[in-house]
Design an enzyme around this catalytic site. Sequence first.
Site, PDB file in Angstrom:
ATOM      1  N   TYR A   1       0.869  -1.180   0.000  1.00 39.08           N
ATOM      2  CA  TYR A   1       0.000   0.000   0.000  1.00 39.08           C
ATOM      3  C   TYR A   1       0.897   1.218   0.000  1.00 39.08           C
ATOM      4  O   TYR A   1       1.833   1.306   0.799  1.00 39.08           O
ATOM      5  CB  TYR A   1      -0.888  -0.034   1.249  1.00 39.08           C
ATOM      6  CG  TYR A   1      -1.818   1.140   1.398  1.00 39.08           C
ATOM      7  CD1 TYR A   1      -2.979   1.240   0.630  1.00 39.08           C
ATOM      8  CD2 TYR A   1      -1.559   2.143   2.324  1.00 39.08           C
ATOM      9  CE1 TYR A   1      -3.852   2.316   0.781  1.00 39.08           C
ATOM     10  CE2 TYR A   1      -2.425   3.221   2.481  1.00 39.08           C
ATOM     11  CZ  TYR A   1      -3.565   3.304   1.707  1.00 39.08           C
ATOM     12  OH  TYR A   1      -4.431   4.361   1.857  1.00 39.08           O
TER      13      TYR A   1
ATOM     14  N   ASP B   1       9.481   2.872  -0.753  1.00 37.45           N
ATOM     15  CA  ASP B   1       8.479   3.581   0.046  1.00 37.45           C
ATOM     16  C   ASP B   1       8.795   3.330   1.515  1.00 37.45           C
ATOM     17  O   ASP B   1       8.458   2.281   2.075  1.00 37.45           O
ATOM     18  CB  ASP B   1       7.079   3.088  -0.326  1.00 37.45           C
ATOM     19  CG  ASP B   1       5.995   3.803   0.474  1.00 37.45           C
ATOM     20  OD1 ASP B   1       6.352   4.586   1.386  1.00 37.45           O
ATOM     21  OD2 ASP B   1       4.804   3.570   0.205  1.00 37.45           O
TER      22      ASP B   1
ATOM     23  N   LYS C   1       5.222   9.992   8.264  1.00 36.72           N
ATOM     24  CA  LYS C   1       5.068   9.514   9.640  1.00 36.72           C
ATOM     25  C   LYS C   1       6.082  10.118  10.619  1.00 36.72           C
ATOM     26  O   LYS C   1       5.880  11.211  11.124  1.00 36.72           O
ATOM     27  CB  LYS C   1       5.098   7.983   9.644  1.00 36.72           C
ATOM     28  CG  LYS C   1       3.917   7.405   8.798  1.00 36.72           C
ATOM     29  CD  LYS C   1       3.645   5.971   9.088  1.00 36.72           C
ATOM     30  CE  LYS C   1       2.692   5.319   8.104  1.00 36.72           C
ATOM     31  NZ  LYS C   1       1.286   5.460   8.417  1.00 36.72           N
TER      32      LYS C   1
HETATM   33  N1  HOZ Z   1      -0.557   3.251   6.204  1.00 40.28           N
HETATM   34  C1  HOZ Z   1      -1.450   3.299   7.291  1.00 40.28           C
HETATM   35  C2  HOZ Z   1      -2.333   2.098   7.325  1.00 40.28           C
HETATM   36  N2  HOZ Z   1      -1.725   0.926   6.962  1.00 40.28           N
HETATM   37  C3  HOZ Z   1      -2.175   4.573   7.273  1.00 40.28           C
HETATM   38  C4  HOZ Z   1      -3.318   4.658   8.190  1.00 40.28           C
HETATM   39  C5  HOZ Z   1      -4.599   4.857   7.470  1.00 40.28           C
HETATM   40  O1  HOZ Z   1      -4.754   4.405   6.316  1.00 40.28           O
HETATM   41  O2  HOZ Z   1      -5.434   5.456   8.101  1.00 40.28           O
END
Ligand code: HOZ
Length: 436
Positions: free
Chosen positions: A150, A245, A273
């Site tokens: 993702y 990433d 982050k």
């Molecule tokens: N990458 C995070 C979730 N796997 C982000 C949190 C979100 O999507 O709210």
Amino acid sequence: MSDQSPSAGPVSAALFERAERLIPGGVNSPVRAFRAVGGTPLFIARARGSRVEDEDGRSYLDYIGSWGPMILGHGHPAVVDAIRSQIAQGASFGAPCRLEVEMAEELVARVPSLERVRMVNSGTEATMAAVRLARGATGRSKIVKFEGCYHGHGDAFLIKAGSGAATFGVPDSPGVTKGTAHDTLTAAFNDLAGVALRFAEHPRDIAAVIVEPVVGNMGVVSPRPGFLEGLRDLCTRDGTVLILDEVMTGFRVARGGAQERFGVRADLTTLGKIIGGGLPVGAYGGRSDLMAQVAPEGPVYQAGTLSGNPLAMAAGLATLRQIEATDGFYETLERLGSRLEAGVAAHLARSGYPCRLARVGSMWTLFFTGDEVRDWNGASRCDTSRFARFFHEMLRRGVSLAPSQFEANFLSIAHTEADIDETCAAAGDALAVAWA
Ligand code: HOZ
């Protein structure tokens, strides 16, 4: 599944009811909605150190850590002071400020492949901009991403995507055009032969390979030895931009991120982050020749009203500097992580439950499968109903985990050995109930 959920108290439940009327799903990001585990999400009122407290006044040991940024724990005094003193000077200028220069210097000093950097406001923005830059610089259109990885919610990435997209059954989201989908090629994580095949099928047409060097968004999955190096070789041979990433892994799995830990050099890196210390932030950077293509120096356009925002820079700088000022920071996280791993493993060995704790440094996931998870195919075989039961049993015992099997949990430096032991004891009990 909500009948099995002991999760939310009356105040959270009432807030969620109000939220559902006005906000899609009652949340501003799908993974918060508890849909993967059932029940009603907790509304968090405050947080300090390793704990969060909900609107009903219940306290939990927190392993969500805002999905990664809170590596110092919540409310670290250095971060609070930095935000406080910056806000007295101004919250946003829409003009260059000293702190963004300092941030660029700190980032470039830590990540060897980062020669120049551009600040943005989220990880999604960073990955979208990095791919645009790769396309602009190579004149090619296709990208390769990995099933279950993702990279935020940009159109190009919502193809076989992980995190909430996988959990809620929209790994290929409606709204993404056929043209976009056509330009996103996929392969299985850890399958170098599959990637080589994509290159063979589309010679000199792949602008970028983008990968989470340690996957966090299908649960924690490590790269197998040689996988990242193999991607590096394939990209170099085809003139393709390798984008690591590191939104999740940057400054988390090592001082220089996953590229330091695994000894691989990216062409472009995306960050987020931790570098915002809990405030909204993102960044992308890498090879000087590529970054010279970014506007206004070059023709690849990318901009942002709040980019390099002084509050986010202040919080992020305070976080990075605090990490640097703490002796043995990453060793401490590693020690806490291995204590957790050993404690849970002991319960699993005694009980024989088919679960595996996957961990890289301070990122971890308890997979509800007896097999090692190497890719999305393996992750998708997990027993998600049993995970949901386990999740709620942990919550009942005061431990807040990421509310999905396909997410990472995060340790912070504020977690203590006593916290870890409490978590392991809770896990032993929760596992027993999950299997009862
Ligand atoms: N990458 C995070 C979730 N796997 C982000 C949190 C979100 O999507 O709210």
